[in-house]
Design a protein around this motif. Structure first.
Motif, PDB file in Angstrom:
ATOM      1  N   GLY A 116       3.673   9.386  16.294  1.00 23.45           N
ATOM      2  CA  GLY A 116       2.486   8.534  16.318  1.00 23.45           C
ATOM      3  C   GLY A 116       2.262   7.757  15.038  1.00 23.45           C
ATOM      4  N   VAL A 117       3.302   7.658  14.212  1.00 21.97           N
ATOM      5  CA  VAL A 117       3.187   6.928  12.940  1.00 21.97           C
ATOM      6  C   VAL A 117       3.359   5.435  13.227  1.00 21.97           C
ATOM      7  CG1 VAL A 117       4.267   6.557  10.686  1.00 21.97           C
ATOM      8  CG2 VAL A 117       4.035   8.887  11.610  1.00 21.97           C
ATOM      9  N   PHE A 118       2.375   4.612  12.826  1.00 20.15           N
ATOM     10  CA  PHE A 118       2.413   3.187  13.164  1.00 20.15           C
ATOM     11  C   PHE A 118       2.194   2.287  11.958  1.00 20.15           C
ATOM     12  CE2 PHE A 118      -1.804   4.967  13.902  1.00 20.15           C
ATOM     13  CZ  PHE A 118      -2.542   4.202  13.022  1.00 20.15           C
ATOM     14  N   GLU A 173      -2.255  16.953  10.825  1.00 18.31           N
ATOM     15  CA  GLU A 173      -3.373  15.990  10.822  1.00 18.31           C
ATOM     16  C   GLU A 173      -2.887  14.641  10.275  1.00 18.31           C
ATOM     17  OE1 GLU A 173      -6.304  16.597  12.073  1.00 18.31           O
ATOM     18  OE2 GLU A 173      -7.498  14.899  11.330  1.00 18.31           O
ATOM     19  N   PRO A 174      -3.072  13.539  11.052  1.00 19.31           N
ATOM     20  CA  PRO A 174      -2.553  12.237  10.615  1.00 19.31           C
ATOM     21  C   PRO A 174      -3.581  11.440   9.805  1.00 19.31           C
ATOM     22  CG  PRO A 174      -3.348  12.066  12.879  1.00 19.31           C
ATOM     23  CD  PRO A 174      -3.638  13.492  12.413  1.00 19.31           C
ATOM     24  N   PHE A 175      -3.098  10.779   8.760  1.00 16.61           N
ATOM     25  CA  PHE A 175      -3.939   9.927   7.909  1.00 16.61           C
ATOM     26  C   PHE A 175      -3.184   8.631   7.656  1.00 16.61           C
ATOM     27  CE2 PHE A 175      -5.009  14.299   6.836  1.00 16.61           C
ATOM     28  CZ  PHE A 175      -6.392  14.307   6.758  1.00 16.61           C
ATOM     29  N   TRP A 176      -3.807   7.513   7.962  1.00 17.03           N
ATOM     30  CA  TRP A 176      -3.171   6.205   7.782  1.00 17.03           C
ATOM     31  C   TRP A 176      -3.824   5.455   6.629  1.00 17.03           C
ATOM     32  CZ3 TRP A 176      -5.025   1.385  10.718  1.00 17.03           C
ATOM     33  CH2 TRP A 176      -4.255   0.262  10.356  1.00 17.03           C
ATOM     34  N   TYR A 219       0.834  -1.207   0.000  1.00 14.99           N
ATOM     35  CA  TYR A 219       0.000   0.000   0.000  1.00 14.99           C
ATOM     36  C   TYR A 219       0.872   1.261   0.000  1.00 14.99           C
ATOM     37  CZ  TYR A 219      -3.846  -3.218   1.187  1.00 14.99           C
ATOM     38  OH  TYR A 219      -4.767  -4.239   1.187  1.00 14.99           O
ATOM     39  N   LYS A 279      -6.741 -12.475   7.372  1.00 13.13           N
ATOM     40  CA  LYS A 279      -6.375 -11.199   6.750  1.00 13.13           C
ATOM     41  C   LYS A 279      -5.287 -11.378   5.695  1.00 13.13           C
ATOM     42  CE  LYS A 279      -7.213  -7.745  10.326  1.00 13.13           C
ATOM     43  NZ  LYS A 279      -6.598  -6.753  11.220  1.00 13.13           N
ATOM     44  N   THR A 300       4.515  -1.479  18.846  1.00 16.91           N
ATOM     45  CA  THR A 300       3.054  -1.535  18.828  1.00 16.91           C
ATOM     46  C   THR A 300       2.517  -2.955  18.949  1.00 16.91           C
ATOM     47  OG1 THR A 300       2.980  -1.757  16.414  1.00 16.91           O
ATOM     48  CG2 THR A 300       2.931   0.475  17.307  1.00 16.91           C
ATOM     49  N   ALA A 321       9.344   9.007  13.506  1.00 13.73           N
ATOM     50  CA  ALA A 321       8.044   8.441  13.120  1.00 13.73           C
ATOM     51  C   ALA A 321       7.279   8.007  14.366  1.00 13.73           C
ATOM     52  CB  ALA A 321       8.236   7.261  12.168  1.00 13.73           C
ATOM     53  N   ILE A 322       7.950   7.251  15.221  1.00 14.17           N
ATOM     54  CA  ILE A 322       7.290   6.749  16.429  1.00 14.17           C
ATOM     55  C   ILE A 322       6.851   7.918  17.312  1.00 14.17           C
ATOM     56  CG2 ILE A 322       7.664   5.443  18.563  1.00 14.17           C
ATOM     57  CD1 ILE A 322       9.508   3.574  16.861  1.00 14.17           C
ATOM     58  N   GLN A 347      -9.573  11.541   1.755  1.00 15.48           N
ATOM     59  CA  GLN A 347      -9.699  12.474   2.891  1.00 15.48           C
ATOM     60  C   GLN A 347      -8.558  13.491   2.870  1.00 15.48           C
ATOM     61  OE1 GLN A 347     -10.774  11.054   6.774  1.00 15.48           O
ATOM     62  NE2 GLN A 347     -11.966   9.336   5.997  1.00 15.48           N
ATOM     63  N   ASP A 404      -6.017   4.295   1.417  1.00 19.36           N
ATOM     64  CA  ASP A 404      -7.460   4.542   1.274  1.00 19.36           C
ATOM     65  C   ASP A 404      -7.900   5.812   1.992  1.00 19.36           C
ATOM     66  OD1 ASP A 404      -7.079   3.238   3.745  1.00 19.36           O
ATOM     67  OD2 ASP A 404      -7.768   1.332   2.890  1.00 19.36           O
ATOM     68  N   ARG A 405      -6.974   6.506   2.642  1.00 23.46           N
ATOM     69  CA  ARG A 405      -7.314   7.818   3.212  1.00 23.46           C
ATOM     70  C   ARG A 405      -6.947   8.963   2.265  1.00 23.46           C
ATOM     71  NH1 ARG A 405      -9.952   5.275   5.503  1.00 23.46           N
ATOM     72  NH2 ARG A 405     -10.475   5.011   7.699  1.00 23.46           N
TER      73      ARG A 405
END
Lengths: 200, 200
Positions: free
Chosen positions: A168-170, A180-183, A15, A59, A48, A164-165, A190, A186-187
């Motif tokens: 809050g990047v996971f 503003e965070p987007f993971w 991805y 999955k 994490t 990154a950590i 947004q 598919d975001r």
């Protein structure tokens, strides 16, 4: 001058690869630059408790199917690599070694490395392969090869992952737009609306 | 007559709730019905080793932020419930008890239960609350209350969850369109193209 979009990615992330083909034109539509930030999901998963998606029961099979379908959905060429996942240190160090001097070249090389892995099934964790790909994309191949073993570049990558950590990047891909965070790829719809509207 | 879209959801799933507000109009645009199929993620997580998103380090805080932003993105009202997650047996049994006789009523009641939980902050795991919500949505409230303790309905829900696992369903929301699986409310654009183009 608006702040660049932070684009975090792991070179072994399908991805992340899809996002690498989509993020520059999206940013350009809104007058933004992209800050290409390689990370190592393996290090982050130790924090994490995460695991590679393809290794999770149920999955795993779905996600392999979804990688290819999502690539078709976005019109991006894709072939599941025969070796997967791979450690991402080698291509990450090459991109970091280029970024400070020439961010546009670093982005071009990152895209070429991703395509070499996810389209041409080349093992970009091999320093010789990664350096050759970087050279074909316009970098100095010998300097790229040397960067893989450069202690300063190794430290720079460690610092990038620590940042990154701390931010809050996971996962991969991960975008930060004006804080503003987007993971997830598919975001991106947004992200696009956020850029167009200045938040929503 | 084209086959209905299987729409699998857990009543405690925020993304399942968002999908519940979007799936019927999407299906109608392509002349499809929706088969509303409640499941219990807790049972499925025992098979897959999964965990509620909000309890995963780093992902937890992000996901709460993303629930609300994704609701705004889709124009759907949303308030994070004060009790979260909840066991989903009670509302699931009510919906299943209605579905065989009146699938349209079952869908209406399912949407009302989801809104009661994710908009009005009502605890729909409480049989009295859930039966009242079902009654206000047009069902027989006393029959809905009785369904919660009906051994046949309990068995029906167990069977439904077993079918979900057998079909490879591991999350909420999950859609199956003519055998093609899609996981996540963020796959609805792919579902829509799949319906429009007959696959891609």
């Amino acid at each position: 001058m608006p702040t660049p979009i932070d684009f975090w990615f792991d070179f072994s992330s399908p991805y992340g690869y899809l996002a690498s083909e989509l993020v520059d034109p999206l940013a350009a539509r809104h007058g933004r630059e992209v800050h290409w930030r390689p990370l190592l999901l393996g290090v982050i998963f130790k924090e994490t408790g995460g695991a590679p998606l393809t290794e999770v029961p149920m999955k795993g099979a779905y996600s392999k199917h979804d990688f290819a379908r999502s690539a078709r959905f976005h019109g991006v060429p894709f072939r599941m690599p025969s070796r997967f996942p791979i450690p991402a240190q080698t291509p990450s160090r090459i991109v970091l070694s280029l970024r400070a001097r020439d961010p546009a070249l670093a982005a071009r090389v990152a895209k070429a490395l991703y395509r070499a892995y996810f389209v041409d099934d080349r093992d970009i964790s091999d320093p010789a392969v990664a350096a050759e790909v970087a050279g074909a994309a316009g970098a100095d191949a010998a300097a790229a090869r040397a960067a893989v073993d450069d202690p300063a570049v190794k430290e720079a990558l460690k610092g990038e992952v620590a940042q990154a950590i701390a931010a809050g990047v996971f996962g991969s891909p991960f975008f930060v737009v004006d804080g503003e965070p987007f993971w997830g790829v598919d975001r991106l719809p947004q992200v696009e609306r956020w850029l167009a509207a200045g938040g929503f």
